[in-house]
Design an enzyme around this catalytic site. Structure first.
Site, mmCIF file in Angstrom:
data_model
loop_
_atom_site.group_PDB
_atom_site.id
_atom_site.type_symbol
_atom_site.label_atom_id
_atom_site.label_comp_id
_atom_site.label_asym_id
_atom_site.label_seq_id
_atom_site.Cartn_x
_atom_site.Cartn_y
_atom_site.Cartn_z
ATOM 1 N N ASP A 1 0.805 -1.226 0.000
ATOM 2 C CA ASP A 1 0.000 0.000 0.000
ATOM 3 C C ASP A 1 0.837 1.274 0.000
ATOM 4 O O ASP A 1 0.422 2.291 0.552
ATOM 5 C CB ASP A 1 -0.975 0.015 1.200
ATOM 6 C CG ASP A 1 -1.766 -1.254 1.310
ATOM 7 O OD1 ASP A 1 -2.229 -1.733 0.259
ATOM 8 O OD2 ASP A 1 -1.917 -1.783 2.425
ATOM 9 N N LYS B 1 2.296 1.981 -5.126
ATOM 10 C CA LYS B 1 3.088 1.446 -6.248
ATOM 11 C C LYS B 1 2.358 1.563 -7.584
ATOM 12 O O LYS B 1 2.988 1.786 -8.605
ATOM 13 C CB LYS B 1 3.420 -0.036 -6.014
ATOM 14 C CG LYS B 1 4.321 -0.287 -4.833
ATOM 15 C CD LYS B 1 4.630 -1.748 -4.687
ATOM 16 C CE LYS B 1 3.409 -2.585 -4.277
ATOM 17 N NZ LYS B 1 2.886 -2.312 -2.926
ATOM 18 N N GLY C 1 -3.735 -4.635 -4.491
ATOM 19 C CA GLY C 1 -4.701 -3.655 -4.968
ATOM 20 C C GLY C 1 -3.927 -2.429 -5.398
ATOM 21 O O GLY C 1 -3.478 -1.657 -4.571
ATOM 22 N N HIS C 2 -3.710 -2.289 -6.704
ATOM 23 C CA HIS C 2 -2.910 -1.178 -7.199
ATOM 24 C C HIS C 2 -3.829 -0.137 -7.820
ATOM 25 O O HIS C 2 -4.552 -0.414 -8.768
ATOM 26 C CB HIS C 2 -1.857 -1.685 -8.193
ATOM 27 C CG HIS C 2 -0.818 -2.563 -7.543
ATOM 28 N ND1 HIS C 2 0.132 -3.258 -8.231
ATOM 29 C CD2 HIS C 2 -0.587 -2.833 -6.232
ATOM 30 C CE1 HIS C 2 0.905 -3.927 -7.370
ATOM 31 N NE2 HIS C 2 0.472 -3.689 -6.151
ATOM 32 N N GLN D 1 2.545 -6.298 -2.823
ATOM 33 C CA GLN D 1 2.780 -6.279 -1.380
ATOM 34 C C GLN D 1 4.038 -5.455 -1.079
ATOM 35 O O GLN D 1 4.247 -4.446 -1.717
ATOM 36 C CB GLN D 1 2.888 -7.693 -0.795
ATOM 37 C CG GLN D 1 1.571 -8.454 -0.774
ATOM 38 C CD GLN D 1 1.170 -9.017 -2.124
ATOM 39 O OE1 GLN D 1 1.950 -9.681 -2.766
ATOM 40 N NE2 GLN D 1 -0.043 -8.761 -2.551
HETATM 41 P P1 IMP Z 1 -2.421 -12.947 2.148
HETATM 42 O O1 IMP Z 1 -1.412 -12.418 1.172
HETATM 43 O O2 IMP Z 1 -3.834 -12.755 1.703
HETATM 44 O O3 IMP Z 1 -2.112 -14.341 2.568
HETATM 45 O O4 IMP Z 1 -2.279 -12.056 3.480
HETATM 46 C C1 IMP Z 1 -1.127 -12.095 4.292
HETATM 47 C C2 IMP Z 1 -0.827 -10.723 4.880
HETATM 48 O O5 IMP Z 1 -0.397 -9.852 3.832
HETATM 49 C C3 IMP Z 1 -2.022 -10.040 5.534
HETATM 50 O O6 IMP Z 1 -1.549 -9.255 6.621
HETATM 51 C C4 IMP Z 1 -2.535 -9.107 4.440
HETATM 52 O O7 IMP Z 1 -3.236 -7.993 4.960
HETATM 53 C C5 IMP Z 1 -1.225 -8.692 3.816
HETATM 54 N N1 IMP Z 1 -1.359 -8.298 2.422
HETATM 55 C C6 IMP Z 1 -1.462 -9.124 1.355
HETATM 56 N N2 IMP Z 1 -1.527 -8.411 0.231
HETATM 57 C C7 IMP Z 1 -1.426 -7.118 0.577
HETATM 58 C C8 IMP Z 1 -1.386 -5.900 -0.169
HETATM 59 O O8 IMP Z 1 -1.420 -5.861 -1.410
HETATM 60 N N3 IMP Z 1 -1.275 -4.749 0.572
HETATM 61 C C9 IMP Z 1 -1.169 -4.775 1.920
HETATM 62 N N4 IMP Z 1 -1.196 -5.883 2.648
HETATM 63 C C10 IMP Z 1 -1.313 -7.040 1.985
#
Ligand code: IMP
Length: 426
Positions: free
Chosen positions: A13, A16, A40-41, A225
């Site tokens: 977040d 990017k 989520g871009h 991420q």
């Molecule tokens: P998962 O990737 O859905 O398994 O989530 C694992 C952790 O990564 C959690 O804390 C999510 O909130 C975080 N997370 C996954 N994708 C994103 C992203 O694009 N932005 C921020 N946090 C993310």
């Protein structure tokens, strides 16, 4: 021509999407190499907000080939609706032309989503706070060698074999956890149908990218991420399940590791995190509420309110070094206007003990460090229309330069709003 990467330096977040869209002006190819539709871009086009989850962030740039690399886990049903949704909003998405998907990428199936939810429930208070999209279980099946790959969707026999392997591994677990067994026939039908839709886009993208690289094309790798969510180097176990840092680029694209020569690390002028896990500079007072509202800090994938905190120079220095950042892009500087004074974390007291002060990022007990802050004066005024660095208030420049010194990597770009043009080059 450099092969570059744009990567988030904290927990995702960082903004990017906009930055990739910006630098895609200098790219021929833009490639996602890790993660899935947990990302989520956000792009802003003529004032209209567009959130991309799987489709790479250069889709608005004519002439750029967007690739979903083999390191991404692909929910094909989600991808189909994302493509159709973009087309409905007037975005020209041409499968096989400006959007390609690796045949070697692993597929997220409904069973992965179900297992993600069940695992979270079983973790109780220790839950990770995943996005619930099946990311972790899909990567686990890849490592366990019982996954389905995108290329299977074009090959009924291969798909049958993959589904049988998966079913024989997963049904026992599903039964033990109170879930339904996999309906392989229904799944096979749905996957072949969505495969037909995606077929023009499915390709050996590793080969195409190596050829492009060899012929001097400019390739931009799109991080998803952030470094601190990397499965190896992040705040384990509160991480995602892929190599989100630049270490994942070669594995997740098929490019040689030596290809990458430029890394732009993106970080906000403050810190945020979604989901559980340690966050040393987290704010819990009224300032947190004000900062969340000023920065519209709500998850673009799940809508969850993001946790917010002060800039953490210890964490950012660590992730910049780990990712090999050659320059930094500082985003959301405008959001900090009116917050006085500003605090920046410059060291941690390990275990809360000033005798054990450290400027290094620890792999354990991050939840028990106490941040040591340095105060910056802060600044006022609307920065969103500033385009020249020298036109920023002196205190804003002092903040940027203070961060740069603490991170140890030049801040070459400052972003002051969501629009493509709201940037200051230094
Ligand atoms: P998962 O990737 O859905 O398994 O989530 C694992 C952790 O990564 C959690 O804390 C999510 O909130 C975080 N997370 C996954 N994708 C994103 C992203 O694009 N932005 C921020 N946090 C993310």
């Amino acid at each position: 021509m450099p092969t570059s990467c744009v990567i988030g330096l904290l927990w995702g977040d960082e903004g990017k999407g906009k930055i990739i869209d910006l630098f895609a002006a200098e790219a021929d190819w833009v490639v996602r190499y890790a993660g899935g539709h947990n990302a989520g871009h956000t792009l802003v086009r003529d004032g209209e907000r567009l959130v991309l989850h799987l489709v790479p962030s250069a889709i608005l740039r004519p002439g750029v080939r967007n690739v979903i690399g083999n390191g991404v886990v692909v929910d094909p049903f989600h991808l189909r609706s994302e493509v159709l949704g973009l087309r409905e909003r007037g975005v020209d998405v041409q499968l096989g032309q400006n959007l390609l998907v690796s045949e070697a990428a692993h597929v997220i199936l409904p069973v992965h989503k179900a297992l993600d939810a069940m695992a979270e429930e079983r973790r109780g208070a220790a839950k990770i706070g995943t996005t619930g999209r099946g990311i972790g279980p899909a990567y686990a099946d890849r490592a366990s060698r019982c996954g389905v790959r995108v290329g299977d969707l074009l090959r009924p026999e291969s798909l049958d074999a993959s589904l049988q392997r998966l079913k024989s591994e997963k049904d026992a677990l599903l039964e033990a956890w109170g879930g339904d067994p996999i309906d392989a026939d229904a799944l096979r039908r749905d996957l072949l149908e969505v495969g037909e839709f995606l077929a023009p886009a499915i390709a050996d993208t590793g080969h195409l990218l190596r050829e492009a690289h060899r012929s001097g094309a400019r390739v931009l790798c799109e991080g998803a991420q952030g470094v601190l969510l990397d499965v190896d180097h992040g705040t384990y176990p509160f991480v995602t399940s892929s190599s989100a840092s630049t270490g994942g680029v070669a594995g997740g694209t098929g490019l040689p590791p030596t290809a990458l020569t430029q890394v732009r690390g993106v970080v906000k002028a403050y810190a945020t995190r979604v989901g559980s896990g340690p966050f040393p500079t987290e704010l819990r007072c009224d300032v947190a509420h004000r900062l969340r509202e000023a920065g519209r800090e709500y998850g673009s994938t799940t809508g969850r309110p993001r946790r917010v905190g002060w800039f953490d120079a210890v964490a950012v220095r660590y992730s910049a070094q780990l990712a090999g950042a050659t320059e930094v892009v500082l985003t959301n500087l405008d959001v900090l206007s009116g917050f006085r004074p500003l605090q920046v974390c410059v060291a941690y007291d390990l275990g809360g003990d000033p005798e054990r002060r450290s400027e290094n990022f620890p792999a354990f007990e991050l939840d028990r460090v106490r941040p040591v802050f340095r105060e910056f004066q802060g600044f006022d005024g609307d920065l969103s229309s500033v385009r020249e660095y020298s036109d920023l208030p002196a205190a804003a420049r002092a903040y940027v330069e203070g961060l740069e010194e603490l991170i140890g990597v030049p801040i070459r770009t400052v972003s002051v709003g969501p629009g493509r043009d709201q940037v200051i080059a230094r």
